[in-house]
Design an enzyme around this catalytic site. Structure first.
Site, PDB file in Angstrom:
ATOM      1  CG  HIS A   1      42.639  46.939  38.276  1.00  0.00           C
ATOM      2  ND1 HIS A   1      43.886  47.361  38.673  1.00  0.00           N
ATOM      3  CD2 HIS A   1      42.367  45.832  39.005  1.00  0.00           C
ATOM      4  CE1 HIS A   1      44.352  46.530  39.596  1.00  0.00           C
ATOM      5  NE2 HIS A   1      43.446  45.603  39.823  1.00  0.00           N
TER       6      HIS A   1
ATOM      7  CD  GLU B   1      47.623  39.705  41.997  1.00  0.00           C
ATOM      8  OE1 GLU B   1      47.616  39.646  40.751  1.00  0.00           O
ATOM      9  OE2 GLU B   1      47.148  38.833  42.727  1.00  0.00           O
TER      10      GLU B   1
HETATM   11  P1  5GP Z   1      44.403  43.313  41.719  1.00  0.00           P
HETATM   12  O1  5GP Z   1      44.787  42.298  42.757  1.00  0.00           O
HETATM   13  O2  5GP Z   1      45.553  44.236  41.363  1.00  0.00           O
HETATM   14  O3  5GP Z   1      43.142  44.043  42.077  1.00  0.00           O
HETATM   15  O4  5GP Z   1      44.007  42.470  40.442  1.00  0.00           O
HETATM   16  C1  5GP Z   1      44.811  42.322  39.322  1.00  0.00           C
HETATM   17  C2  5GP Z   1      44.071  41.434  38.349  1.00  0.00           C
HETATM   18  O5  5GP Z   1      44.721  41.500  37.099  1.00  0.00           O
HETATM   19  C3  5GP Z   1      44.042  39.947  38.761  1.00  0.00           C
HETATM   20  O6  5GP Z   1      42.697  39.523  38.843  1.00  0.00           O
HETATM   21  C4  5GP Z   1      44.821  39.247  37.635  1.00  0.00           C
HETATM   22  O7  5GP Z   1      44.295  37.987  37.306  1.00  0.00           O
HETATM   23  C5  5GP Z   1      44.698  40.244  36.490  1.00  0.00           C
HETATM   24  N1  5GP Z   1      45.805  40.205  35.553  1.00  0.00           N
HETATM   25  C6  5GP Z   1      47.142  40.208  35.847  1.00  0.00           C
HETATM   26  N2  5GP Z   1      47.880  40.185  34.720  1.00  0.00           N
HETATM   27  C7  5GP Z   1      46.989  40.184  33.693  1.00  0.00           C
HETATM   28  C8  5GP Z   1      47.151  40.162  32.267  1.00  0.00           C
HETATM   29  O8  5GP Z   1      48.252  40.133  31.711  1.00  0.00           O
HETATM   30  N3  5GP Z   1      46.019  40.160  31.523  1.00  0.00           N
HETATM   31  C9  5GP Z   1      44.769  40.184  32.086  1.00  0.00           C
HETATM   32  N4  5GP Z   1      43.721  40.186  31.272  1.00  0.00           N
HETATM   33  N5  5GP Z   1      44.580  40.217  33.419  1.00  0.00           N
HETATM   34  C10 5GP Z   1      45.690  40.191  34.208  1.00  0.00           C
END
Ligand code: 5GP
Length: 122
Positions: A104, A99
């Site tokens: 990360h 996302e």
């Molecule tokens: P991905 O799917 O990209 O591996 O995970 C993105 C993660 O970022 C998700 O678990 C989501 O909850 C987290 N996330 C998205 N926006 C924010 C934010 O503004 N602050 C924090 N602390 N986490 C976020």
């Protein structure tokens, strides 16, 4: 694809959006996920501009790589999940449902996580 400097983690790194920080050093920032999937759910990110593991593995220095992995282990230990067990995960691209386009590592822990990976959404 060019790195998007307006992605949410870039904005957190610049201090434009708050986060619940758990660790910071020269190369790494870690903070609690805003929508935790497990009792412990921490995101560990490099401070450099890398879109995903694919980009990080290609362009990051050895120092940045070592810093990120060492920090991940230390953060998990300090979060108290090393003894009971934890899982790290890094999504890259569409099939993995990445996302946020800033590399990360998720640290999941604090409960039994089940085995490996769920079934596909369809
Ligand atoms: P991905 O799917 O990209 O591996 O995970 C993105 C993660 O970022 C998700 O678990 C989501 O909850 C987290 N996330 C998205 N926006 C924010 C934010 O503004 N602050 C924090 N602390 N986490 C976020």
């Amino acid at each position: 694809m060019a790195y998007d400097r307006n992605n949410v983690f870039a904005r957190i790194l610049r201090g434009e959006i708050p986060c619940r920080k758990v660790f910071e050093d020269e190369h790494v920032l870690a903070f609690n996920d805003i929508n935790p999937q497990t009792p412990t759910h921490i995101l560990v990110i490099p401070k450099g501009e890398y879109e995903s593991l694919d980009d990080f593995a290609e362009r990051a220095s050895e120092t940045e790589m070592a810093a990120l992995l060492r920090a991940t282990g230390r953060i998990a230990r300090e979060a108290g999940v090393a003894a009971s067990g934890y899982r790290i995960l890094a999504n890259h691209g569409a099939n993995a449902h990445q996302e946020v386009p800033h590399f990360h590592i998720h640290i999941f822990g604090g409960r039994n996580l089940g085995r490996m990976i769920g079934k596909t959404a369809g």
